[in-house]
Design an enzyme around this catalytic site. Structure first.
Site, short mmCIF file in Angstrom:
data_model
loop_
_atom_site.label_atom_id
_atom_site.label_comp_id
_atom_site.label_asym_id
_atom_site.label_seq_id
_atom_site.Cartn_x
_atom_site.Cartn_y
_atom_site.Cartn_z
N ASN A 108 0.82 -1.20 0.00
CA ASN A 108 0.00 0.00 0.00
C ASN A 108 0.87 1.26 0.00
OD1 ASN A 108 -2.14 -1.76 0.18
ND2 ASN A 108 -2.36 -1.54 2.40
N VAL A 109 0.32 2.33 -0.58
CA VAL A 109 1.05 3.60 -0.64
C VAL A 109 0.39 4.66 0.23
CG1 VAL A 109 1.93 3.12 -2.96
CG2 VAL A 109 -0.23 4.37 -2.70
N HIS A 125 5.98 -0.06 -2.45
CA HIS A 125 5.63 0.72 -3.65
C HIS A 125 5.66 2.23 -3.40
CE1 HIS A 125 3.33 -3.13 -4.98
NE2 HIS A 125 4.61 -3.19 -5.30
#
Length: 281
Positions: A108-109, A125
Protein backbone atom coordinates in the site's frame (compact mmCIF):
# COMPACT_ATOMS: atom_id res chain seq x y z
CA UNK A 1 -20.44 -8.80 14.89
CA UNK A 2 -21.68 -12.16 13.62
CA UNK A 3 -18.63 -14.36 13.23
CA UNK A 4 -18.45 -17.02 10.53
CA UNK A 5 -18.93 -20.41 12.24
CA UNK A 6 -15.41 -21.53 11.29
CA UNK A 7 -13.75 -18.29 12.34
CA UNK A 8 -13.21 -18.96 16.08
CA UNK A 9 -11.27 -22.15 15.29
CA UNK A 10 -9.24 -20.35 12.63
CA UNK A 11 -8.45 -17.54 15.06
CA UNK A 12 -7.10 -20.18 17.45
CA UNK A 13 -4.95 -21.56 14.64
CA UNK A 14 -3.64 -18.09 13.84
CA UNK A 15 -2.85 -17.51 17.50
CA UNK A 16 -0.86 -20.75 17.51
CA UNK A 17 0.85 -19.69 14.26
CA UNK A 18 2.01 -16.42 15.89
CA UNK A 19 3.12 -18.14 19.10
CA UNK A 20 5.08 -20.87 17.32
CA UNK A 21 7.13 -18.53 15.16
CA UNK A 22 9.39 -15.94 16.70
CA UNK A 23 9.91 -13.77 13.60
CA UNK A 24 6.67 -13.42 11.65
CA UNK A 25 6.84 -11.18 8.58
CA UNK A 26 3.54 -9.57 7.61
CA UNK A 27 2.77 -8.66 4.00
CA UNK A 28 -0.19 -6.28 3.62
CA UNK A 29 -2.23 -5.20 0.62
CA UNK A 30 -5.15 -2.99 -0.38
CA UNK A 31 -7.70 -5.17 1.41
CA UNK A 32 -6.38 -3.89 4.75
CA UNK A 33 -7.18 -0.26 3.91
CA UNK A 34 -10.69 -0.62 2.49
CA UNK A 35 -12.15 -0.05 5.97
CA UNK A 36 -10.31 3.30 5.97
CA UNK A 37 -12.30 4.37 2.90
CA UNK A 38 -9.60 3.61 0.33
CA UNK A 39 -10.92 1.47 -2.55
CA UNK A 40 -9.47 -1.94 -3.36
CA UNK A 41 -7.84 -2.74 -6.71
CA UNK A 42 -9.48 -6.11 -7.26
CA UNK A 43 -12.64 -8.12 -6.68
CA UNK A 44 -12.85 -11.40 -4.76
CA UNK A 45 -11.64 -13.32 -7.82
CA UNK A 46 -8.53 -11.16 -8.07
CA UNK A 47 -9.78 -9.37 -11.21
CA UNK A 48 -8.79 -5.71 -11.48
CA UNK A 49 -11.58 -3.15 -11.22
CA UNK A 50 -11.89 0.01 -13.31
CA UNK A 51 -9.48 1.43 -15.84
CA UNK A 52 -5.95 0.20 -16.39
CA UNK A 53 -3.39 1.88 -14.11
CA UNK A 54 -0.94 4.48 -15.41
CA UNK A 55 2.33 3.03 -16.66
CA UNK A 56 5.48 4.77 -15.41
CA UNK A 57 7.20 5.01 -18.81
CA UNK A 58 4.03 6.54 -20.31
CA UNK A 59 3.85 9.11 -17.52
CA UNK A 60 7.43 10.28 -18.02
CA UNK A 61 7.18 10.33 -21.82
CA UNK A 62 3.77 11.95 -22.39
CA UNK A 63 2.67 15.36 -21.08
CA UNK A 64 -0.97 14.40 -21.74
CA UNK A 65 -0.61 11.42 -19.39
CA UNK A 66 0.94 13.69 -16.74
CA UNK A 67 -1.91 16.18 -17.09
CA UNK A 68 -4.51 13.42 -16.84
CA UNK A 69 -2.82 11.97 -13.75
CA UNK A 70 -2.56 15.29 -11.87
CA UNK A 71 -6.14 16.29 -12.66
CA UNK A 72 -7.40 12.93 -11.42
CA UNK A 73 -5.05 13.07 -8.44
CA UNK A 74 -6.37 16.50 -7.52
CA UNK A 75 -9.91 15.05 -7.48
CA UNK A 76 -8.96 11.86 -5.62
CA UNK A 77 -6.53 13.30 -3.08
CA UNK A 78 -9.14 14.37 -0.47
CA UNK A 79 -10.07 10.70 0.09
CA UNK A 80 -6.44 9.69 0.59
CA UNK A 81 -5.50 12.70 2.72
CA UNK A 82 -8.41 12.19 5.13
CA UNK A 83 -7.96 8.44 5.48
CA UNK A 84 -7.09 7.30 9.00
CA UNK A 85 -5.74 3.94 10.20
CA UNK A 86 -8.47 1.42 10.97
CA UNK A 87 -8.55 -1.15 13.76
CA UNK A 88 -6.60 -3.58 11.56
CA UNK A 89 -3.67 -1.17 11.21
CA UNK A 90 -3.75 -0.46 14.95
CA UNK A 91 -3.88 -4.18 15.77
CA UNK A 92 -0.76 -4.83 13.68
CA UNK A 93 1.05 -1.98 15.46
CA UNK A 94 0.10 -3.51 18.82
CA UNK A 95 1.14 -6.99 17.71
CA UNK A 96 4.54 -5.58 16.72
CA UNK A 97 4.91 -3.71 20.02
CA UNK A 98 4.12 -6.95 21.86
CA UNK A 99 6.73 -8.87 19.87
CA UNK A 100 4.17 -11.09 18.18
CA UNK A 101 5.16 -9.98 14.66
CA UNK A 102 8.62 -8.91 13.51
CA UNK A 103 8.10 -6.54 10.57
CA UNK A 104 5.66 -5.39 7.89
CA UNK A 105 6.15 -5.16 4.14
CA UNK A 106 3.24 -3.28 2.62
CA UNK A 107 2.14 -2.99 -0.99
CA UNK A 108 0.00 0.00 0.00
CA UNK A 109 1.05 3.60 -0.64
CA UNK A 110 -1.36 5.20 1.85
CA UNK A 111 1.08 5.59 4.77
CA UNK A 112 -1.47 4.22 7.26
CA UNK A 113 0.91 1.74 8.94
CA UNK A 114 3.13 4.66 9.91
CA UNK A 115 0.15 6.66 11.19
CA UNK A 116 -0.95 3.66 13.27
CA UNK A 117 2.44 3.49 14.98
CA UNK A 118 4.07 0.48 13.31
CA UNK A 119 7.85 0.81 13.51
CA UNK A 120 9.50 -1.76 11.25
CA UNK A 121 7.74 -1.11 7.93
CA UNK A 122 8.91 -1.19 4.32
CA UNK A 123 6.58 0.60 1.89
CA UNK A 124 7.38 -1.53 -1.13
CA UNK A 125 5.63 0.72 -3.65
CA UNK A 126 6.41 4.08 -2.04
CA UNK A 127 4.19 6.64 -0.30
CA UNK A 128 1.53 8.77 -1.98
CA UNK A 129 2.07 11.56 0.58
CA UNK A 130 5.31 12.53 -1.18
CA UNK A 131 5.94 13.96 -4.66
CA UNK A 132 9.40 13.65 -6.21
CA UNK A 133 11.05 15.83 -8.85
CA UNK A 134 12.35 13.67 -11.68
CA UNK A 135 15.17 16.17 -12.34
CA UNK A 136 16.63 17.15 -8.94
CA UNK A 137 14.96 14.40 -6.82
CA UNK A 138 13.60 16.91 -4.29
CA UNK A 139 10.62 15.41 -2.42
CA UNK A 140 7.67 17.74 -1.84
CA UNK A 141 4.77 17.09 0.58
CA UNK A 142 1.71 16.07 -1.43
CA UNK A 143 -0.48 18.38 0.68
CA UNK A 144 1.54 21.37 -0.57
CA UNK A 145 1.08 20.24 -4.17
CA UNK A 146 -2.68 19.97 -3.58
CA UNK A 147 -2.80 23.55 -2.31
CA UNK A 148 -0.93 24.68 -5.45
CA UNK A 149 -3.28 22.70 -7.70
CA UNK A 150 -6.35 24.22 -6.03
CA UNK A 151 -4.91 27.72 -6.32
CA UNK A 152 -3.94 27.38 -9.99
CA UNK A 153 -7.00 25.37 -11.10
CA UNK A 154 -9.96 26.95 -9.29
CA UNK A 155 -12.33 25.56 -11.94
CA UNK A 156 -11.38 22.05 -10.72
CA UNK A 157 -12.18 22.71 -7.06
CA UNK A 158 -15.54 21.12 -6.31
CA UNK A 159 -17.37 20.96 -3.01
CA UNK A 160 -19.96 18.53 -4.35
CA UNK A 161 -20.77 16.24 -7.29
CA UNK A 162 -19.72 17.33 -10.78
CA UNK A 163 -22.76 17.26 -13.10
CA UNK A 164 -24.41 15.05 -10.53
CA UNK A 165 -21.49 12.60 -10.44
CA UNK A 166 -18.98 12.26 -7.60
CA UNK A 167 -15.52 11.31 -8.97
CA UNK A 168 -14.75 7.79 -7.78
CA UNK A 169 -11.53 7.63 -5.77
CA UNK A 170 -8.94 5.06 -6.82
CA UNK A 171 -6.56 3.16 -4.51
CA UNK A 172 -3.47 4.83 -5.98
CA UNK A 173 -4.60 8.31 -4.89
CA UNK A 174 -6.31 9.56 -8.03
CA UNK A 175 -9.91 9.34 -9.26
CA UNK A 176 -12.11 8.27 -12.15
CA UNK A 177 -12.43 11.56 -14.00
CA UNK A 178 -12.75 12.54 -17.66
CA UNK A 179 -10.89 15.71 -18.70
CA UNK A 180 -12.16 18.18 -21.25
CA UNK A 181 -9.67 20.50 -22.92
CA UNK A 182 -6.13 21.51 -22.00
CA UNK A 183 -6.96 24.15 -19.38
CA UNK A 184 -5.44 22.26 -16.46
CA UNK A 185 -2.21 23.62 -14.94
CA UNK A 186 0.24 20.96 -13.79
CA UNK A 187 2.61 21.41 -10.85
CA UNK A 188 6.36 21.67 -11.39
CA UNK A 189 9.26 21.48 -8.96
CA UNK A 190 9.58 24.72 -6.99
CA UNK A 191 13.35 24.17 -6.82
CA UNK A 192 14.25 23.52 -10.45
CA UNK A 193 11.05 23.59 -12.50
CA UNK A 194 11.33 19.86 -13.22
CA UNK A 195 8.56 17.33 -13.84
CA UNK A 196 6.86 16.04 -10.68
CA UNK A 197 5.74 12.46 -10.09
CA UNK A 198 4.10 10.94 -7.01
CA UNK A 199 6.77 9.18 -4.95
CA UNK A 200 5.33 5.77 -5.75
CA UNK A 201 6.21 2.87 -8.03
CA UNK A 202 3.99 3.04 -11.10
CA UNK A 203 3.16 -0.12 -13.01
CA UNK A 204 5.97 -0.81 -15.48
CA UNK A 205 8.60 0.56 -13.08
CA UNK A 206 11.06 -1.30 -10.87
CA UNK A 207 11.24 -1.07 -7.10
CA UNK A 208 14.53 0.65 -6.09
CA UNK A 209 17.32 -1.87 -5.61
CA UNK A 210 18.08 -0.79 -2.03
CA UNK A 211 14.42 -1.10 -0.99
CA UNK A 212 14.16 -4.54 -2.60
CA UNK A 213 17.31 -5.64 -0.77
CA UNK A 214 15.89 -4.55 2.60
CA UNK A 215 12.62 -6.36 1.92
CA UNK A 216 14.39 -9.54 0.85
CA UNK A 217 16.56 -9.38 3.99
CA UNK A 218 13.41 -9.25 6.14
CA UNK A 219 12.02 -12.22 4.23
CA UNK A 220 15.21 -14.17 4.80
CA UNK A 221 15.26 -13.38 8.53
CA UNK A 222 11.61 -14.35 9.00
CA UNK A 223 10.57 -17.83 10.03
CA UNK A 224 6.94 -17.44 8.87
CA UNK A 225 4.85 -15.20 6.59
CA UNK A 226 1.40 -13.74 7.27
CA UNK A 227 -0.42 -12.17 4.30
CA UNK A 228 -3.13 -9.63 5.14
CA UNK A 229 -5.56 -8.21 2.59
CA UNK A 230 -3.70 -9.02 -0.63
CA UNK A 231 -4.69 -11.07 -3.66
CA UNK A 232 -0.95 -11.32 -4.43
CA UNK A 233 -1.73 -10.92 -8.14
CA UNK A 234 1.19 -8.47 -8.51
CA UNK A 235 4.52 -10.29 -8.56
CA UNK A 236 6.22 -7.84 -6.16
CA UNK A 237 4.03 -9.28 -3.39
CA UNK A 238 3.67 -12.84 -4.68
CA UNK A 239 7.45 -13.28 -4.73
CA UNK A 240 7.53 -13.26 -0.91
CA UNK A 241 5.19 -16.25 -0.81
CA UNK A 242 7.33 -18.03 -3.41
CA UNK A 243 10.46 -17.35 -1.34
CA UNK A 244 8.83 -18.50 1.91
CA UNK A 245 7.53 -21.68 0.30
CA UNK A 246 10.90 -22.46 -1.30
CA UNK A 247 12.55 -22.09 2.12
CA UNK A 248 9.96 -24.33 3.79
CA UNK A 249 8.53 -21.49 5.88
CA UNK A 250 4.82 -21.66 6.78
CA UNK A 251 2.43 -19.14 5.23
CA UNK A 252 -0.89 -17.95 6.65
CA UNK A 253 -3.28 -15.46 5.06
CA UNK A 254 -6.22 -13.27 6.07
CA UNK A 255 -7.96 -12.33 2.84
CA UNK A 256 -11.46 -12.14 1.40
CA UNK A 257 -11.38 -14.08 -1.85
CA UNK A 258 -8.85 -15.73 -4.10
CA UNK A 259 -5.09 -15.17 -3.96
CA UNK A 260 -2.39 -16.07 -6.47
CA UNK A 261 -0.66 -18.13 -3.77
CA UNK A 262 -3.62 -20.23 -2.58
CA UNK A 263 -1.66 -23.41 -3.34
CA UNK A 264 1.20 -22.23 -1.10
CA UNK A 265 -0.85 -21.00 1.88
CA UNK A 266 -1.19 -23.46 4.74
CA UNK A 267 -3.78 -21.52 6.77
CA UNK A 268 -6.21 -19.18 5.03
CA UNK A 269 -8.85 -17.16 6.86
CA UNK A 270 -11.44 -15.79 4.42
CA UNK A 271 -12.56 -12.80 6.46
CA UNK A 272 -11.80 -9.08 6.59
CA UNK A 273 -8.64 -7.87 8.29
CA UNK A 274 -10.60 -5.63 10.67
CA UNK A 275 -12.65 -8.65 11.74
CA UNK A 276 -9.67 -10.91 12.41
CA UNK A 277 -6.65 -8.86 13.50
CA UNK A 278 -8.15 -7.34 16.69
CA UNK A 279 -9.00 -10.87 17.85
CA UNK A 280 -5.32 -11.80 17.74
CA UNK A 281 -4.37 -9.25 20.40
Amino acid sequence: MNLHPHLPAQIDQLQTFLHQHRRVLVLTGAGLSTASGIPDYRDKDGVRRGRAPIQGPDFRRDVAVQRRYWARSMAGWPVMSKAAPNIGHHALAELEAAGRIDAIITQNVDGLHDKAGSQNVIELHGNIHGVVCLACRTVHPRAEIQAWLARENPHMVHTGPVDGVVPEARPDGDAELELNGQDFRMPVCSHCGGVLQPDVIFFGDNIPVERTARALALAEQADALLVVGSSLMVFSGYRFCKLAAAAGKPIAAINLGKTRADDLIGLKVEASAIEVLPLLL
